[in-house]
Write a protein that holds these residues in place. Structure first.
Motif, PDB file in Angstrom:
ATOM      1  N   ALA C 117       0.821  -1.215   0.000  1.00  0.00           N
ATOM      2  CA  ALA C 117       0.000   0.000   0.000  1.00  0.00           C
ATOM      3  C   ALA C 117       0.848   1.255   0.000  1.00  0.00           C
ATOM      4  N   ASP C 118       0.623   2.112  -0.968  1.00  0.00           N
ATOM      5  CA  ASP C 118       1.290   3.399  -0.998  1.00  0.00           C
ATOM      6  C   ASP C 118       0.438   4.473  -0.338  1.00  0.00           C
ATOM      7  N   VAL C 119      -0.844   4.218  -0.250  1.00  0.00           N
ATOM      8  CA  VAL C 119      -1.777   5.202   0.303  1.00  0.00           C
ATOM      9  C   VAL C 119      -2.862   4.492   1.096  1.00  0.00           C
ATOM     10  N   ILE C 120      -3.281   5.122   2.185  1.00  0.00           N
ATOM     11  CA  ILE C 120      -4.473   4.678   2.904  1.00  0.00           C
ATOM     12  C   ILE C 120      -5.398   5.885   3.041  1.00  0.00           C
ATOM     13  N   GLY C 121      -6.595   5.743   2.541  1.00  0.00           N
ATOM     14  CA  GLY C 121      -7.594   6.799   2.711  1.00  0.00           C
ATOM     15  C   GLY C 121      -8.637   6.342   3.702  1.00  0.00           C
ATOM     16  N   ILE C 122      -8.870   7.141   4.739  1.00  0.00           N
ATOM     17  CA  ILE C 122      -9.824   6.733   5.786  1.00  0.00           C
ATOM     18  C   ILE C 122     -10.936   7.764   5.924  1.00  0.00           C
ATOM     19  N   ARG C 123     -12.143   7.260   5.978  1.00  0.00           N
ATOM     20  CA  ARG C 123     -13.291   8.103   6.369  1.00  0.00           C
ATOM     21  C   ARG C 123     -13.876   7.535   7.642  1.00  0.00           C
ATOM     22  N   ASP C 124     -13.830   8.316   8.688  1.00  0.00           N
ATOM     23  CA  ASP C 124     -14.303   7.872  10.003  1.00  0.00           C
ATOM     24  C   ASP C 124     -14.776   9.119  10.739  1.00  0.00           C
ATOM     25  N   ASP C 125     -16.033   9.457  10.502  1.00  0.00           N
ATOM     26  CA  ASP C 125     -16.530  10.753  10.968  1.00  0.00           C
ATOM     27  C   ASP C 125     -17.689  10.646  11.950  1.00  0.00           C
ATOM     28  N   MET C 126     -18.025   9.427  12.341  1.00  0.00           N
ATOM     29  CA  MET C 126     -19.271   9.234  13.077  1.00  0.00           C
ATOM     30  C   MET C 126     -19.168   9.537  14.570  1.00  0.00           C
ATOM     31  N   TYR C 127     -18.006   9.314  15.180  1.00  0.00           N
ATOM     32  CA  TYR C 127     -17.960   9.430  16.625  1.00  0.00           C
ATOM     33  C   TYR C 127     -16.905  10.440  17.067  1.00  0.00           C
ATOM     34  N   ILE C 128     -17.360  11.337  17.910  1.00  0.00           N
ATOM     35  CA  ILE C 128     -16.521  12.423  18.399  1.00  0.00           C
ATOM     36  C   ILE C 128     -15.329  11.863  19.181  1.00  0.00           C
ATOM     37  N   THR C 143       4.096   3.516  10.336  1.00  0.00           N
ATOM     38  CA  THR C 143       5.421   4.142  10.448  1.00  0.00           C
ATOM     39  C   THR C 143       6.372   3.181  11.149  1.00  0.00           C
ATOM     40  N   GLU C 144       5.891   2.608  12.234  1.00  0.00           N
ATOM     41  CA  GLU C 144       6.688   1.624  12.974  1.00  0.00           C
ATOM     42  C   GLU C 144       6.923   0.387  12.108  1.00  0.00           C
ATOM     43  N   GLY C 145       5.884  -0.051  11.408  1.00  0.00           N
ATOM     44  CA  GLY C 145       6.010  -1.233  10.543  1.00  0.00           C
ATOM     45  C   GLY C 145       7.058  -1.034   9.464  1.00  0.00           C
ATOM     46  N   HIS C 146       7.137   0.169   8.941  1.00  0.00           N
ATOM     47  CA  HIS C 146       8.145   0.473   7.916  1.00  0.00           C
ATOM     48  C   HIS C 146       9.538   0.463   8.533  1.00  0.00           C
ATOM     49  N   LYS C 147       9.662   1.074   9.688  1.00  0.00           N
ATOM     50  CA  LYS C 147      10.970   1.103  10.370  1.00  0.00           C
ATOM     51  C   LYS C 147      11.455  -0.299  10.694  1.00  0.00           C
ATOM     52  N   ASP C 148      10.519  -1.163  11.079  1.00  0.00           N
ATOM     53  CA  ASP C 148      10.868  -2.532  11.490  1.00  0.00           C
ATOM     54  C   ASP C 148      11.113  -3.457  10.305  1.00  0.00           C
ATOM     55  N   GLY C 149      11.005  -2.936   9.090  1.00  0.00           N
ATOM     56  CA  GLY C 149      11.274  -3.773   7.914  1.00  0.00           C
ATOM     57  C   GLY C 149      10.116  -4.670   7.513  1.00  0.00           C
ATOM     58  N   ILE C 150       8.938  -4.419   8.102  1.00  0.00           N
ATOM     59  CA  ILE C 150       7.762  -5.221   7.739  1.00  0.00           C
ATOM     60  C   ILE C 150       7.188  -4.709   6.415  1.00  0.00           C
ATOM     61  N   LEU C 151       7.108  -3.390   6.301  1.00  0.00           N
ATOM     62  CA  LEU C 151       6.540  -2.771   5.106  1.00  0.00           C
ATOM     63  C   LEU C 151       7.661  -2.165   4.262  1.00  0.00           C
ATOM     64  N   GLU C 152       7.575  -2.389   2.954  1.00  0.00           N
ATOM     65  CA  GLU C 152       8.613  -1.822   2.080  1.00  0.00           C
ATOM     66  C   GLU C 152       8.456  -0.317   1.932  1.00  0.00           C
ATOM     67  N   GLN C 153       7.259   0.182   2.228  1.00  0.00           N
ATOM     68  CA  GLN C 153       7.022   1.614   2.125  1.00  0.00           C
ATOM     69  C   GLN C 153       6.082   2.006   3.244  1.00  0.00           C
ATOM     70  N   LYS C 154       6.152   3.266   3.660  1.00  0.00           N
ATOM     71  CA  LYS C 154       5.177   3.757   4.628  1.00  0.00           C
ATOM     72  C   LYS C 154       4.037   4.362   3.845  1.00  0.00           C
ATOM     73  N   PRO C 155       2.868   3.755   3.887  1.00  0.00           N
ATOM     74  CA  PRO C 155       1.763   4.366   3.156  1.00  0.00           C
ATOM     75  C   PRO C 155       1.435   5.752   3.710  1.00  0.00           C
ATOM     76  N   THR C 156       1.025   6.618   2.805  1.00  0.00           N
ATOM     77  CA  THR C 156       0.601   7.972   3.181  1.00  0.00           C
ATOM     78  C   THR C 156      -0.859   7.955   3.578  1.00  0.00           C
ATOM     79  N   LEU C 157      -1.191   8.594   4.666  1.00  0.00           N
ATOM     80  CA  LEU C 157      -2.591   8.684   5.031  1.00  0.00           C
ATOM     81  C   LEU C 157      -3.231   9.926   4.439  1.00  0.00           C
ATOM     82  N   VAL C 158      -4.409   9.738   3.848  1.00  0.00           N
ATOM     83  CA  VAL C 158      -5.239  10.871   3.437  1.00  0.00           C
ATOM     84  C   VAL C 158      -6.529  10.801   4.247  1.00  0.00           C
ATOM     85  N   ASN C 159      -6.767  11.841   5.021  1.00  0.00           N
ATOM     86  CA  ASN C 159      -7.985  11.946   5.828  1.00  0.00           C
ATOM     87  C   ASN C 159      -9.153  12.260   4.896  1.00  0.00           C
TER      88      ASN C 159
END
Lengths: 399, 399, 399
Positions: C117-128, C143-159
């Protein structure tokens, strides 16, 4: 990364895996040791290429069909990742929203979804005697469809979990072990404890323990299968494990003691599963549409499980493993005591300590699936890997 | 394969299909015979290219939107295959999970889903007077949206089945006949029996029989439409068929006897459908939210169907066809007696004998859909086909 | 189109947005004005390239994960369009069909879905207090997963919408205003009325009004927030708006009068939302599983809403705006009086007059999302834009 792609190509050159071309992947024990090693090697090669921004797209278009009879986040995303890595677009055949459930023959559906399909990934692990058989039906149908000129290509089947084996899981687990212990040759003589563990949930599939004992015995490991009485796995798979061990120089031992299994183990894999006989009974009840029987069986099994709450992977047990430092494995998600349930398969502190290793273990699955596809599609995988490197298309374009 | 791409290009050069550019595909009888032949030719050309590993991706990115108001495995996969073949990623607009059903205007939704959409495929066949009209509303909306600078492109509409016609099915069926009889010119004078058949299920759409009589009459075939009294199709389409036959030198005959239709037929297409008048009634009941009325109607129709269980495609009837060897056709899935139901549309042995032909029939649909898109998007399809061949990108990369 | 790509590159050269590289997009007010302007500029550049048939695919493979906790047609298609434009295939994580809801930790799921995953887009607007916090948890995990060598890339989050902000909506709205008024500098001193409006439905999220007042105050606009007493937005965001206005030379005023807000406004944005305090209460009730309480709250809120049916965007009110010609905006779908409901947010004739502008407003969202991804992934966006133009791959292939 001091390896080069040539390292992997050289390794492949020393292996015989001709029979994988235009073939399918059902069970690990239907493959030769060299074929399995070819999968590990191509998986590593593809990961190397992705990490070095070299495109591995061998399909410029084409579909990867996923057919899941059970919900799954991990396997679904692993399959999607593998397809995407090779250039295939995933198309889900959701039996809920499709007409498959309404009396269509497998043969018809298999052809109808395969017009542009290079791969079909199936997960069908719920009913004993059904999942693997269904996969064979699908493969037979598309093989015939290709011969008859209906399909331009015979899609390759990847078993994403059946009633017998979970080959993509077991192979990813093995690749994790290969990297953890620094080479496939280092697995020989290492003790693996595949043990049952308590879970408050019901009817977990047998394909993971079966896949593990069926594969690790081939790699020369000393495999101990531990579970309470009454939690037997499929006896056919036990026979496979015995035979494997005899051939590989490993061993296969059964016990009803978790402590015995953990003792001096290099690797522990504590995980809940349903008894094989109960799964068989459930399959019959389901076939008869006997919902009352299914509900009764569920209650019985939960009660039976509750007798074995002491089957938990605790810190105390971990201390008894080799140097107190056995590698803890799990296919995820785990039932973690005090986290995801009150009493579960593993103590939270054990799980936490191995979290990074567990995620790494999972990270091999997309590459294992991609390697299975690559080896089924490419007549000369070494030449294609070389050509992909020479083609030199960036996976990510940047200046 | 002794054909070359040039053969298809030459064929296209002899046809006039200019009006297809930047146009949509609603009903086959809105297209000229040369336009229909252009679709068949491009479909064959695309299949030739795929079989010869030549990429036909004309879209490097872009979306193909699918909007299905009814479940469908076949059409969904055919649309996905066609989009994938041309380079479009399918994005499903599932009205269940979207907000479309909640009072949004068609105009708004059509624009909102079309920002990157090159194609919209719609299946809306459930309610008389609605499906085709809805498709026109969508096209009007996106045409305006493109003019107003909202959309960078006007997506092409492909009618994946409406209340009036099922053009991708009928065209795929016709292409099957063209190949089966060795050329479009050989269809002239061949007798097609489009006949009703008994099914234990209810409310099957009319678009298949309507599509078949509407198209086959244009190809100079002798079309007999047979059904029990009370199972009339849309009268407008009967008028179209009559007019077509008059123009093409074919014929269009109606009968209430299955035997008469089968007699000396070259092709038989026995398939259940609901009476047009009942479908009209259902549409009104649905509009009024009259669930009780709908349930009553369903019961009545099932009882009415049950009076006609003798409308089955049997071996006996097949013997009365031309040399006892008429081609059996069906859009699938068929109700097969003793297989998918107790009593159905066709005897199992008939179905079995034609299975390969039936699957081949279905295999043309992705190419028909792709050809419709290709002709709507490419100003000079011949030049682009040539350029694709010269570009020479492999569909599948191998060394 | 007399602009060239170089115009956009020159604009970017004058801005400092280094910190966007390898970063995420949570809230607009966490970005500098120059960073926001970089997003607008790249969005325009990508649209220019698409309009001129220049491929902007920077990903040759890779996944864009969408995780929606609420149904959405518009945002889902905008995210899919943006991913497709850059070369990513969308993979939906539907919590309904995945195991996420069944006790898995966020950390685990975040890693399991991110292998390619290069990108993660999340919609979560229901609960304050939940949505934005959840997004941060996901980012921390990968971010931690990328540092630990689990993920080849850190996906970017788009709110894609949280409980606090709806940055892709607000940024698309702002880009619409920039084009409408002929430049970002022309927004200074323009009056925007962000006002509550009556809707017969319940519990609409606060993130749109909060996003608008949080962003428009940064662009030097005079923002008036109007709502009936008891319909307060999150007080933290009001503080942000005040601070923004002080810094930008704009202003932020609150009123309980719709008329006051509309008076001499250049832009009006009348839209329903639920009171912040009620949303907070609902979050607690939901946390306690108190369905009875939720039902009671809903009834109370609907009754409360019904006291304010006069909060409608009428022609009469529109006449009081600047020259009677304020730009009417809405995130869509709107509750249109006499069209989608009996009494709603806006009179039909007002909505109709602004329909084209409303659709244009929406059309910026895919480009805003794509620009956020582009700026997070490309170290030197200007150089890559130039290189994409020089690469000269056609988006659509034609001869």
């Amino acid at each position: 990364m001091d390896k080069t792609l040539q390292t992997y190509i050289d390794k492949l050159n020393a292996l015989n895996f001709k029979e994988m071309y235009e073939n399918d992947f059902f069970l690990t024990w239907e493959k030769t040791p060299e074929e399995l090693e070819a999968v590990f090697t191509v998986a590593d090669a593809l990961r190397y290429m992705r990490e070095n921004n070299i495109s591995t797209k061998i399909f410029e278009s084409g579909l990867g069909i996923s057919l899941f009879r059970d919900n799954s986040t991990r396997t679904r995303f692993s399959f999607a990742s593998a397809c995407n890595l090779l250039g295939l677009e995933v198309q889900d055949l959701d039996e809920g929203k499709s007409q498959v459930a309404h009396g269509e023959t497998v043969r018809e559906t298999a052809n109808m979804i395969s017009f542009m399909a290079d791969v079909i990934g199936i997960r069908d692990d719920m009913y004993i005697g059904k999942g693997n058989a269904y996969m064979h039906e699908v493969v037979d149908a598309v093989t015939e469809g290709h011969k008859d000129g209906i399909l331009e290509q015979k899609p390759t089947l990847v078993n994403l979990q059946c009633d017998i084996d979970h080959p993509t899981q077991a192979m990813a687990d093995a690749l994790h072990l290969i990297h953890y212990f620094g080479g496939i040759e280092n697995l020989k003589g290492k003790k693996v404890a595949m043990t049952w563990a308590y879970s408050p949930s019901y009817g977990k599939p047998l394909s993971v323990p079966q896949g593990i004992v069926g594969l690790m015995t081939r790699l020369g490991m000393d495999v101990t299968l531990a579970h309470p009485e009454g939690y037997e796995i499929m006896s056919d798979v036990e026979e496979v494990a015995k035979k494997n061990a005899a051939e590989s120089g490993g061993s296969f031992i059964k016990t009803n003691s978790m402590a015995e299994a953990f003792k001096d183990a290099d690797v522990v894999y504590p995980k809940s599963w349903a008894p094989f006989s109960a799964m068989e009974e459930r399959t019959i009840l389901y076939g008869n549409g006997d919902q009352e029987g299914i509900d009764r069986l569920e209650k019985e099994l939960l009660a039976q499980n509750a007798n074995h709450k002491d089957w938990e992977c605790t810190e105390e047990l971990m201390k008894t493993t080799k140097d107190g430092k056995a590698l803890y494995m799990h296919c995820l998600p785990a039932d973690i005591t005090g986290v995801s349930c009150e009493e579960g398969e593993v103590e939270a502190s054990v799980f936490d300590r191995y979290r990074t290793e567990l995620y790494k273990e999972a990270s091999y699955k997309p590459y294992i699936i991609a390697a299975m596809i690559f080896l089924a599609k490419e007549k000369d995988p070494q030449a294609t890997l070389k050509a992909l490197e020479e083609r030199g298309i960036d996976r990510f374009f940047t200046k």
